[in-house]
Motif scaffolding. Structure first.
Motif, mmCIF file in Angstrom:
data_model
loop_
_atom_site.group_PDB
_atom_site.id
_atom_site.type_symbol
_atom_site.label_atom_id
_atom_site.label_comp_id
_atom_site.label_asym_id
_atom_site.label_seq_id
_atom_site.Cartn_x
_atom_site.Cartn_y
_atom_site.Cartn_z
ATOM 1 N N LEU A 82 -12.812 -1.191 -7.445
ATOM 2 C CA LEU A 82 -13.492 -0.596 -6.295
ATOM 3 C C LEU A 82 -13.767 -1.644 -5.223
ATOM 4 O O LEU A 82 -13.615 -1.372 -4.025
ATOM 5 N N ALA A 83 -14.180 -2.838 -5.634
ATOM 6 C CA ALA A 83 -14.413 -3.903 -4.655
ATOM 7 C C ALA A 83 -13.128 -4.227 -3.891
ATOM 8 O O ALA A 83 -13.150 -4.452 -2.680
ATOM 9 N N ALA A 84 -12.005 -4.221 -4.598
ATOM 10 C CA ALA A 84 -10.716 -4.447 -3.938
ATOM 11 C C ALA A 84 -10.437 -3.357 -2.921
ATOM 12 O O ALA A 84 -9.912 -3.626 -1.828
ATOM 13 N N CYS A 85 -10.787 -2.129 -3.246
ATOM 14 C CA CYS A 85 -10.565 -1.015 -2.327
ATOM 15 C C CYS A 85 -11.373 -1.202 -1.045
ATOM 16 O O CYS A 85 -10.861 -0.980 0.060
ATOM 17 N N TYR A 86 -12.628 -1.632 -1.174
ATOM 18 C CA TYR A 86 -13.438 -1.902 0.013
ATOM 19 C C TYR A 86 -12.773 -2.967 0.885
ATOM 20 O O TYR A 86 -12.711 -2.839 2.113
ATOM 21 N N ARG A 87 -12.266 -4.019 0.267
ATOM 22 C CA ARG A 87 -11.615 -5.089 1.031
ATOM 23 C C ARG A 87 -10.363 -4.570 1.734
ATOM 24 O O ARG A 87 -10.044 -4.987 2.856
ATOM 25 N N LEU A 88 -9.637 -3.665 1.081
ATOM 26 C CA LEU A 88 -8.425 -3.113 1.692
ATOM 27 C C LEU A 88 -8.751 -2.206 2.875
ATOM 28 O O LEU A 88 -8.016 -2.184 3.874
ATOM 29 N N ILE A 89 -9.844 -1.463 2.776
ATOM 30 C CA ILE A 89 -10.269 -0.647 3.916
ATOM 31 C C ILE A 89 -10.540 -1.551 5.120
ATOM 32 O O ILE A 89 -10.164 -1.245 6.261
ATOM 33 N N ASP A 90 -11.147 -2.700 4.874
ATOM 34 C CA ASP A 90 -11.381 -3.668 5.939
ATOM 35 C C ASP A 90 -10.050 -4.258 6.418
ATOM 36 O O ASP A 90 -9.813 -4.372 7.626
ATOM 37 N N GLN A 91 -9.180 -4.601 5.496
ATOM 38 C CA GLN A 91 -7.893 -5.216 5.819
ATOM 39 C C GLN A 91 -7.071 -4.346 6.769
ATOM 40 O O GLN A 91 -6.407 -4.847 7.676
ATOM 41 N N GLY B 215 0.411 5.441 -4.677
ATOM 42 C CA GLY B 215 -0.718 4.522 -4.715
ATOM 43 C C GLY B 215 -0.669 3.624 -5.929
ATOM 44 O O GLY B 215 -1.104 2.463 -5.876
ATOM 45 N N VAL B 216 -0.136 4.140 -7.031
ATOM 46 C CA VAL B 216 -0.100 3.372 -8.276
ATOM 47 C C VAL B 216 0.907 2.227 -8.186
ATOM 48 O O VAL B 216 0.586 1.068 -8.501
ATOM 49 N N PRO C 160 -0.517 -3.086 -7.135
ATOM 50 C CA PRO C 160 -0.371 -4.526 -7.381
ATOM 51 C C PRO C 160 -0.009 -5.320 -6.126
ATOM 52 O O PRO C 160 -0.474 -6.455 -5.946
ATOM 53 N N ALA C 161 0.794 -4.720 -5.249
ATOM 54 C CA ALA C 161 1.135 -5.393 -3.990
ATOM 55 C C ALA C 161 -0.094 -5.535 -3.107
ATOM 56 O O ALA C 161 -0.278 -6.555 -2.415
ATOM 57 N N LEU D 194 -1.820 -9.029 -1.742
ATOM 58 C CA LEU D 194 -2.187 -9.239 -0.339
ATOM 59 C C LEU D 194 -3.606 -9.788 -0.246
ATOM 60 O O LEU D 194 -3.866 -10.761 0.471
ATOM 61 N N LEU D 195 -4.537 -9.178 -0.974
ATOM 62 C CA LEU D 195 -5.923 -9.635 -0.951
ATOM 63 C C LEU D 195 -6.053 -11.044 -1.511
ATOM 64 O O LEU D 195 -6.799 -11.871 -0.977
ATOM 65 N N ASP D 196 -5.340 -11.303 -2.597
ATOM 66 C CA ASP D 196 -5.415 -12.631 -3.216
ATOM 67 C C ASP D 196 -4.920 -13.708 -2.259
ATOM 68 O O ASP D 196 -5.494 -14.808 -2.185
ATOM 69 N N ALA D 197 -3.869 -13.420 -1.517
ATOM 70 C CA ALA D 197 -3.338 -14.385 -0.547
ATOM 71 C C ALA D 197 -4.330 -14.607 0.593
ATOM 72 O O ALA D 197 -4.534 -15.737 1.048
ATOM 73 N N GLU D 198 -4.960 -13.520 1.062
ATOM 74 C CA GLU D 198 -5.938 -13.620 2.145
ATOM 75 C C GLU D 198 -7.164 -14.408 1.692
ATOM 76 O O GLU D 198 -7.803 -15.108 2.487
#
Length: 262
Positions: A25-34, A237-238, A242-243, A247-251
């Motif tokens: 879920l935390a990753a999802c929040y970051r992606l919404i921002d991304q 979405g599934v 992982p991609a 993306l988040l890990d690189a950022e």
């Protein structure tokens, strides 16, 4: 007042299933921002903790790019806080009015997203609603609901009407308000919101061009929409998730904010 954002990890205090749900879920929040779908500190994404009736939601006061697995709040479907970090930040009542209603009525739904984007709000104010102008938007043809604006969603009586207007769909245009998507997993619900947002942006662009718009015939619309439903080819979405995490890990390497998995 205590408004720190350096929260202690709760990884050792929760079940492995809950920790996995928190990180996702935390990753999802970051992606919404991304992808530019945030609105200051407002809006919510909720996720059900596997094997329970408890939900995870954001603290009301954090930017989406500040949210971590350990900063999420555990609530029940009525919005009662079960556990939250040691902070004076609380939760937004609208979050559980909208989200709790859907989680309670739809056992198949594990994640609910709600946004107030510029394009989403624009389309929510159009009498025509979402138009089937592109392959992206045609996936929603006859697979999206509409909910009339009743003011800020703080009235518990509105819950039933939100659920009725969503029906069996996983996407909802909240008129004069914003967008909502849901799904059986965080990756699927996020992907659907991304696609809905892209549909709204392209519609606003096309209509702003002030030229005659082309809409495919009903047979093509129905066929295309069918091909994008979760049970037809694959649950969208599934495969993408992982991609998205890569993306988040690189950022994160160049970010001043704590990692989402903290």
């Amino acid at each position: 007042m205590k408004y720190d954002t350096n929260f202690k990890s709760v990884k050792d205090q929760v079940s492995p299933e809950e920790w996995t749900a928190r990180v996702e879920l935390a990753a999802c929040y970051r992606l919404i921002d991304q992808y530019g779908m945030t609105d200051l500190i407002y809006n919510h994404v909720t996720s059900r903790i596997p094997g329970t009736e408890h939900l995870l939601i954001n603290l009301y006061g954090l930017l989406y790019k500040e949210i971590t697995a350990s900063s999420l709040v555990k609530i029940d479907v009525e919005g009662e806080i079960i556990h939250k970090p040691d902070t004076d930040y609380g939760i937004n009542k609208s979050g559980y009015v909208i989200h709790g209603a859907i989680h309670k009525a739809r056992p198949d739904v594990k994640c609910v997203l709600h946004t107030h984007t510029r394009a989403g709000i624009a389309v929510s104010a159009m009498n025509c609603g979402l138009l089937p102008l592109s392959q992206t938007s045609i996936r929603f043809h006859n697979h999206i609901g509409y909910h009339d604006f009743e003011g800020p969603a703080v009235d518990l009586e509105e819950r039933e009407r939100i659920v009725d207007d969503l029906g069996e769909h996983n996407a909802l245009v909240m008129k004069n308000h914003g967008l909502l998507t849901c799904g059986p997993s965080v990756p699927e619900a996020f992907n659907l919101m991304y696609q809905l947002e892209q549909s709204c942006r392209s519609q606003v662009d096309a209509m702003a061009a002030r030229t005659e718009l082309n809409v495919p015939g009903e047979n093509v619309l129905a066929h295309t929409a069918h091909l994008y439903q979760p049970g037809t080819r694959r649950p969208y979405g599934v495969l993408e998730w992982p991609a998205m995490l890569r993306l988040l890990d690189a950022e994160q390497k160049n970010s001043a904010y704590p990692p989402y998995w903290h």
